[in-house]
Structure formats: structure tokens, C-alpha cells
Design a protein around this motif. Structure first.
Motif: not given
Length: 340
Positions: A4-5, A290-294, A316-325, A327-328
């Protein structure tokens, strides 16, 4: 193994500034809870941001730039501010605007209970304003009032309109004597003029403008404060006031020496923002989604701890990059796995 990114956004300053009309907005990236943010804004500027038009929404979205999480604005759910439909202060003696005869457990301050009913026993309760009840209007002459009971079901808003059209207003009950005069003729449950406006701005201003996200406000738990979600076009969400978040203040636009205000135009945020994308590979533990928000939130917390241990500050802020569908995490193809 899945990959994941993870996006790291580094903010090299504490705040960004943009101007609009008579207000200058300050985006403060230091995370605070709602009360701390309000205190900071009142000490350093004027107050937490009031967002009363799409123009302001667009300005704040531009200020947020690559910051894609949420930040406090000044909107909150004020459970305790009750006032009378009849607002003329000359009608009330000392303490009479605060006279109350709430029943046991009342007001319950439910989010949909913002109007007051008068029971024939003289006890009051807060109630859903859309329910049809009988009505107590009154005619006011100087300090005197004549109460008129209308035994026809109306919503609170309909009752207010009716009373203002045919009498003076929905009844104010200022003291025990007023209450007893209504009780002597009452035969049911009636609307009176006491109500509360639930959502209020920190600076005390009122606005009919709303920009809620879908299914918001949802009133789950102690969600009585509002943040603008910049991963959703700055739309509003209700949150627990104790959560630490960046926030937005406003203050007056600086005036030039010739007393001419600065042009009311959006300015580019003064805080340099950089973004770094890191690829993360994770072996899928047994039975864990692995894609569960918790799970994703827990990983961000651990990543933030690791970054802090390496000397990076809280800007510094962190965030997940989601894919087009949406999902992370995605499972790697066998060929790519072999190459690793």
C-alpha cells in the motif's frame, strides 16, 4: 504479502493565512481539542472560524492544500441555551427570562427535542418541535399578558406563526403566577414559546448556511462539535469535542495606514507543504482484514510514534492513499512477489 502507499505530508510552519471580505482566516496545524482551539483563536485572533457561505468553503479548501483530513471550525451543538420566542427585553422583569418549571429529568436535551411543552399540571418538558400539540398564545399590553389557549394541534413553528399572526406571540411563562393562570384553563399538553437553536457558532453569530456531509450530523455518542473534512471538499462532520485536531481561526483583515482594507482576495497559503509517498509491504496476519478502518487507524498511530521517535514533529500528517476501487491494501501478484 500486500502493499500500500502511505502518504506523509510535512508542514513546515504552524499556520496558513488567507483573507476574505472582512475576515482573515488562519489555518493552524497544531492539533488541539475544541476547547483548546477556541481558547487559542480567541487569544491570538478573534474566534474559531465561522463558515457562512460557499465562498468561504472554497477559500478554506484552497488553504488546506494537500492536507486531506479534518480541522475544527466554530460550529457546535449548544444544549443549554434556551430562549423565548417573545424577545422584547422590556416585557421581562429581573430573572424572568430564566424562570423554568422543568419536570424530573427535563430537559433531556435530545438532539431533536428543541421546543418546550407545558403540561396541564404546570410541568415543562423539551419535545420534538415537529409533533402537533395544542398551543398557548398571549396578547401583551405593556407588562401585562392575557393567555389564549388554542386546542388545535400544530407543530411549534406553525404555532409560532399562528400566535404572531392572531395575537402577540407564543406564550412566555415568566413566573409562578403566569404558570398558574395557564394551569387554571389547561386541559392537555401545549406548546409555549421557549426553544433552543441547537447549532451555534463560537463567535455567537447565526447563519442558515449548512454544508453537512452525507448522513451528518449523525449524533452518535458525544458528538457536539464540528470539523470540516478536507478529504470531502470541506464538508462538515460532527465529532467528539475532546478529539485533538488542527483548527481554523479568523480575525480582522489588516488595515493599511491610509485606512484602506486589504483587497478581499484569496491568497496562497504561506506555509510550505511537502508530500512524500512511501510504499509499505505487510504480511497478512491470519484472519485480519487489512482494509478494516480500525486496523488502518492503528497502523497510522504506530507509524506516527515511529516518526516522532526519529525526530519528526507533530506537524507531520499521515494518511493512506486509496486505490480507485476505494481499498488501501491489495495482494501482490505472484510475479512481483518473486521479484522481491
Amino acid at each position: 504479502m500486500e502493499k500500500v502507499l502511505l502518504i506523509i505530508i510535512a508542514l513546515s510552519g504552524l499556520s496558513a493565512v488567507s483573507s476574505h471580505a472582512e475576515r482573515q482566516y488562519h489555518f493552524v496545524y497544531e492539533a488541539k481539542n475544541m476547547s483548546e482551539a477556541q481558547r487559542y483563536c480567541r487569544e491570538k485572533h478573534t474566534d474559531l472560524a465561522t463558515v457562512d457561505s460557499m465562498e468561504v468553503v472554497e477559500l478554506l479548501n484552497n488553504m488546506a492544500g494537500q492536507y486531506n483530513q479534518s480541522a475544527w471550525i466554530g460550529l457546535h451543538d449548544d444544549w443549554d441555551t434556551w430562549r423565548w420566542s417573545m424577545s422584547d427585553p422590556s416585557f421581562y422583569g429581573p430573572g424572568e427570562t430564566e424562570f423554568r418549571q422543568w419536570g424530573p429529568g427535563e430537559p433531556s436535551n435530545g438532539h431533536d427535542e428543541q421546543c418546550t411543552h407545558f403540561h396541564r399540571s404546570g410541568i415543562w418538558g423539551d419535545h420534538d418541535c415537529n409533533n402537533p400539540l395544542y398551543v398557548v398564545c398571549f396578547d401583551v399590553t405593556g407588562p401585562n399578558a392575557t393567555f389564549v389557549l388554542i386546542e388545535r394541534g400544530m407543530t411549534w413553528t406553525e404555532a409560532q406563526s399562528y400566535c404572531r399572526e392572531h395575537h402577540t406571540d407564543l406564550a412566555s411563562v415568566r413566573n409562578l403566577a403566569d404558570s398558574q393562570r395557564i394551569e387554571s384553563s389547561a386541559g392537555g399538553v401545549y406548546w409555549i414559546g421557549l426553544y433552543r437553536d441547537s447549532w451555534k457558532w463560537s463567535d455567537g453569530s447565526f447563519s442558515s448556511f449548512e454544508y453537512w456531509a452525507e448522513n451528518e450530523p449523525n449524533y452518535i455518542g458525544l458528538k457536539v462539535c464540528v470539523a470540516a473534512a478536507f478529504n470531502n471538499f470541506g464538508k462538515w462532520e460532527d465529532l467528539d469535542c475532546g478529539v485533538d485536531k488542527p483548527f481554523i481561526c479568523y480575525g480582522p483583515v489588516p488595515v493599511k495606514p491610509d485606512m484602506t482594507p486589504e483587497p478581499a482576495v484569496s491568497t496562497v497559503p504561506v506555509v510550505p507543504v511537502s508530500m512524500k509517498v512511501i510504499k509499505v509491504s505487510v504480511e497478512n496476519p491470519n484472519g485480519v482484514d487489512l482494509n478494516d478502518p480500525a486496523f488502518l487507524d492503528a497502523m497510522l498511530v504506530e507509524a506516527k510514534k515511529n516518526l516522532r521517535a526519529q525526530g519528526l514533529d507533530d506537524n507531520v500528517q499521515l494518511a493512506w492513499r486509496k486505490q480507485p476501487d476505494g481499498q488501501v491494501f491489495h495482494e501482490e501478484e505472484e510475479k512481483k512477489r518473486d521479484e522481491l
